[in-house]
Enzyme design. Structure first.
Site, PDB file in Angstrom:
ATOM      1  N   SER A 140       0.742  -0.887  -0.174  1.00 61.96           N
ATOM      2  CA  SER A 140       0.187  -0.449  -0.471  1.00 61.96           C
ATOM      3  C   SER A 140       0.702   1.447   0.139  1.00 61.96           C
ATOM      4  O   SER A 140       1.944   1.718   0.618  1.00 61.96           O
ATOM      5  CB  SER A 140      -1.007   0.070   1.603  1.00 61.96           C
ATOM      6  OG  SER A 140      -1.489   1.431   1.327  1.00 61.96           O
ATOM      7  N   ALA A 161     -10.248   7.977  10.723  1.00 59.99           N
ATOM      8  CA  ALA A 161     -10.983   9.968  11.056  1.00 59.99           C
ATOM      9  C   ALA A 161     -12.321   9.419  10.555  1.00 59.99           C
ATOM     10  O   ALA A 161     -13.124  10.503  11.000  1.00 59.99           O
ATOM     11  CB  ALA A 161     -10.300  10.267   9.491  1.00 59.99           C
ATOM     12  N   GLY A 162     -13.059   8.154  10.873  1.00 60.62           N
ATOM     13  CA  GLY A 162     -14.006   8.079  11.277  1.00 60.62           C
ATOM     14  C   GLY A 162     -15.007   8.297   9.869  1.00 60.62           C
ATOM     15  O   GLY A 162     -15.998   7.971   9.603  1.00 60.62           O
ATOM     16  N   LEU A 163     -14.029   8.244   8.694  1.00 60.74           N
ATOM     17  CA  LEU A 163     -14.389   8.334   7.463  1.00 60.74           C
ATOM     18  C   LEU A 163     -14.155   6.695   6.486  1.00 60.74           C
ATOM     19  O   LEU A 163     -14.396   6.246   5.249  1.00 60.74           O
ATOM     20  CB  LEU A 163     -14.041   9.194   6.355  1.00 60.74           C
ATOM     21  CG  LEU A 163     -13.911  10.494   7.238  1.00 60.74           C
ATOM     22  CD1 LEU A 163     -12.767  11.766   6.653  1.00 60.74           C
ATOM     23  CD2 LEU A 163     -15.367  10.911   7.070  1.00 60.74           C
ATOM     24  N   ASP A 222     -20.893   0.567   7.086  1.00 62.99           N
ATOM     25  CA  ASP A 222     -19.249   1.211   6.444  1.00 62.99           C
ATOM     26  C   ASP A 222     -19.540   0.718   4.779  1.00 62.99           C
ATOM     27  O   ASP A 222     -19.386   0.689   3.967  1.00 62.99           O
ATOM     28  CB  ASP A 222     -18.333   0.586   7.096  1.00 62.99           C
ATOM     29  CG  ASP A 222     -18.516   1.603   8.305  1.00 62.99           C
ATOM     30  OD1 ASP A 222     -19.215   2.662   8.380  1.00 62.99           O
ATOM     31  OD2 ASP A 222     -17.517   1.566   9.649  1.00 62.99           O
TER      32      ASP A 222
HETATM   33  P1  ADP Z   1     -11.692   4.716   9.636  1.00 62.49           P
HETATM   34  O1  ADP Z   1     -12.098   3.317   9.176  1.00 62.49           O
HETATM   35  O2  ADP Z   1     -12.319   5.594  10.342  1.00 62.49           O
HETATM   36  O3  ADP Z   1     -10.571   5.266   8.876  1.00 62.49           O
HETATM   37  P2  ADP Z   1      -9.955   2.784  11.178  1.00 62.49           P
HETATM   38  O4  ADP Z   1      -9.452   2.212  12.714  1.00 62.49           O
HETATM   39  O5  ADP Z   1     -11.117   1.599  10.543  1.00 62.49           O
HETATM   40  O6  ADP Z   1     -10.656   3.612  10.722  1.00 62.49           O
HETATM   41  O7  ADP Z   1      -8.970   2.152  10.156  1.00 62.49           O
HETATM   42  C1  ADP Z   1      -8.234   2.726  10.102  1.00 62.49           C
HETATM   43  C2  ADP Z   1      -6.688   1.239   9.839  1.00 62.49           C
HETATM   44  O8  ADP Z   1      -6.710   1.083   8.177  1.00 62.49           O
HETATM   45  C3  ADP Z   1      -5.375   1.927   9.300  1.00 62.49           C
HETATM   46  O9  ADP Z   1      -5.144   2.308  10.753  1.00 62.49           O
HETATM   47  C4  ADP Z   1      -5.244   0.929   8.145  1.00 62.49           C
HETATM   48  O10 ADP Z   1      -4.443  -0.206   9.525  1.00 62.49           O
HETATM   49  C5  ADP Z   1      -6.356   0.514   7.848  1.00 62.49           C
HETATM   50  N1  ADP Z   1      -5.909   1.332   6.165  1.00 62.49           N
HETATM   51  C6  ADP Z   1      -7.121   1.755   5.996  1.00 62.49           C
HETATM   52  N2  ADP Z   1      -6.614   2.737   3.983  1.00 62.49           N
HETATM   53  C7  ADP Z   1      -5.424   1.751   4.188  1.00 62.49           C
HETATM   54  C8  ADP Z   1      -4.208   1.799   3.326  1.00 62.49           C
HETATM   55  N3  ADP Z   1      -5.141   2.688   1.837  1.00 62.49           N
HETATM   56  N4  ADP Z   1      -3.556   1.823   3.546  1.00 62.49           N
HETATM   57  C9  ADP Z   1      -3.301   1.198   4.534  1.00 62.49           C
HETATM   58  N5  ADP Z   1      -3.742   0.731   4.749  1.00 62.49           N
HETATM   59  C10 ADP Z   1      -5.065   1.209   5.243  1.00 62.49           C
HETATM   60 MG    MG Z   2     -12.560   1.585  10.084  1.00 63.02          MG
END
Ligand code: ADP
Ligand code: MG
Length: 381
Positions: A66, A122-124, A171
């Site tokens: 990623s 960010a809760g998004l 979600d």
């Molecule tokens: P939200 O879903 O609100 O953004 P979460 O804590 O549920 O917050 O999810 C965030 C986590 O998802 C990050 O800490 C990471 O582990 C993973 N994640 C999300 N998008 C990516 C990405 N593009 N690349 C790598 N990890 C990601």
């Molecule tokens: Mg999440």
């Protein structure tokens, strides 16, 4: 994004991808903490997406990378995937492949490269965007023919059982089922959906996202406890789920419950009612009427469900004081983002007022985005 993702995929994996998919983040307009009570929600997809380039492998390996990860390619043997293997970001895509196999689907390996414009944590719902991008890509690459609700269940199972994060299904349903220009009326029992038009620009409105950039640690533990409290209340009331209680029956039901469960039940039942009223207003072409429902929903999350925090409360208060028609936290709570429905000509001043209020309170500045109802997960190349 598409060209960059392909180029990076080729550099990282040394081959061309078979396709490129995108899955969006979301905001939930109303209906928070209702999904695991079999209730209703009204999310919309954001223009911010997680883009995934993918190609099958025939050696049973899953290799994931990623642009927002740790810089490395993480490798798994698909046949040996099992929950509990550590906490890195790669557990989200690996979890989806594991969850497909748990359903008895004979999927194999793949090379994956992800690149996302959804802010993480960010809760998004960047986590659901990631899972759903992998789910739709695997569905197509391996010819699975799963429906969108089935893919949502796979992605949710990955997050719950493999990544170890308790979450409902809203979600994933939002990321998979939303359509451009509308919100998604979701019935979490049976995963029935209806598209509801949400024409902001035609009504001179802007939906702001105020990302507080805080995420308080108690989120996961508190979520599990709230969920257990709701399930206990439903059992005591002799109901399959709190969704089976409507607002007219609420006073009688509350009288039968122990004090600590009363505010939880009151939130869930009134929140389901607010979703119903919001859908009616949108169907009547009155999106501005969402404002008071948003603010009432926030008060319920703050005072009854107790999942807001000083940063989200201040963002709501400052946005409304500066002329927002209504505002509320969106997502599970304990930080994350607030949405504010504002007359378009006031968007800049509302964003500025929240930023000023954060500075005066000693909080780091929020990020301000505009939410435009966008398309759900899809193949883009
Ligand atoms: P939200 O879903 O609100 O953004 P979460 O804590 O549920 O917050 O999810 C965030 C986590 O998802 C990050 O800490 C990471 O582990 C993973 N994640 C999300 N998008 C990516 C990405 N593009 N690349 C790598 N990890 C990601
Ligand atoms: Mg999440």
């Amino acid at each position: 994004m598409n060209t960059r993702v392909r180029r990076d995929f080729e550099r990282i994996h040394g081959r061309a991808p078979e396709g490129v998919w995108a899955a969006p983040g979301r905001v939930n307009l109303i209906g928070e903490h209702t999904d695991y009570n079999d209730g209703f929600a009204l999310p919309m997809a954001l223009p911010q997406t997680t883009v995934l380039a993918a190609g099958r492998r025939d050696d049973g390996l899953l290799r994931v990378h990623s642009a927002q990860g740790d810089g490395r390619v993480t490798e798994f043997a698909v046949a040996e995937l099992a929950p509990g293997g550590g906490g890195g970001w790669a557990r989200y895509p690996a979890g989806v492949v594991w969850a497909l196999r748990e359903r008895g689907l004979a999927v194999g390996g793949a090379d994956l490269h992800l690149d996302s414009s959804v802010p993480t944590g960010a809760g998004l719902s960047s986590s659901a965007a990631l899972e759903c991008a992998v789910a739709v890509a695997y569905d197509e690459l391996y010819g699975l023919g799963l429906s969108r609700p089935e893919l949502a269940r796979v992605a949710q199972h990955a997050e719950n059982a493999f990544a170890g994060v308790p979450c409902g299904v809203m979600d994933q349903m939002a990321s998979l089922c939303c359509a451009e220009g509308g919100a998604l009326y979701l019935d979490s029992r049976g995963l029935d959906v209806r598209q509801v038009p949400f024409d902001l620009t035609g009504h001179g409105l802007t939906l702001l996202v105020l990302d507080t950039r805080v995420k308080h640690d108690l989120a996961d533990g508190a979520y599990a406890a709230l969920r257990a409290g709701c399930e206990r209340a439903a059992r005591m009331l002799g109901l399959p789920a709190l969704r089976d209680l409507d607002e007219t029956e609420l006073p009688g039901a509350l009288a039968d419950l122990p004090g600590e469960l009363v505010p939880l039940v009151r939130h869930v039942v009134t929140e389901n009612g607010r979703v119903g009223r919001a859908v009616e207003r949108l169907a009547a072409g009155e999106p501005e009427a969402l404002g008071p429902l948003l603010t009432a929903g926030h008060a319920s999350l703050r005072d009854d469900y107790r999942v807001s925090c000083p940063e989200t409360d201040l963002a709501v208060e400052a946005a409304v004081a500066a002329g927002a028609l209504g505002a509320r936290m969106t997502g599970g709570g304990f930080g994350g983002s607030v949405i504010a429905l504002v007359p378009a000509e006031r968007a800049a001043s509302v964003g500025g007022a929240v930023t000023d209020a954060f500075a005066a309170a000693g909080f780091a500045p929020p990020a301000v985005l505009e939410a435009v109802p966008s398309a759900g997960a899809r193949r883009i190349a």
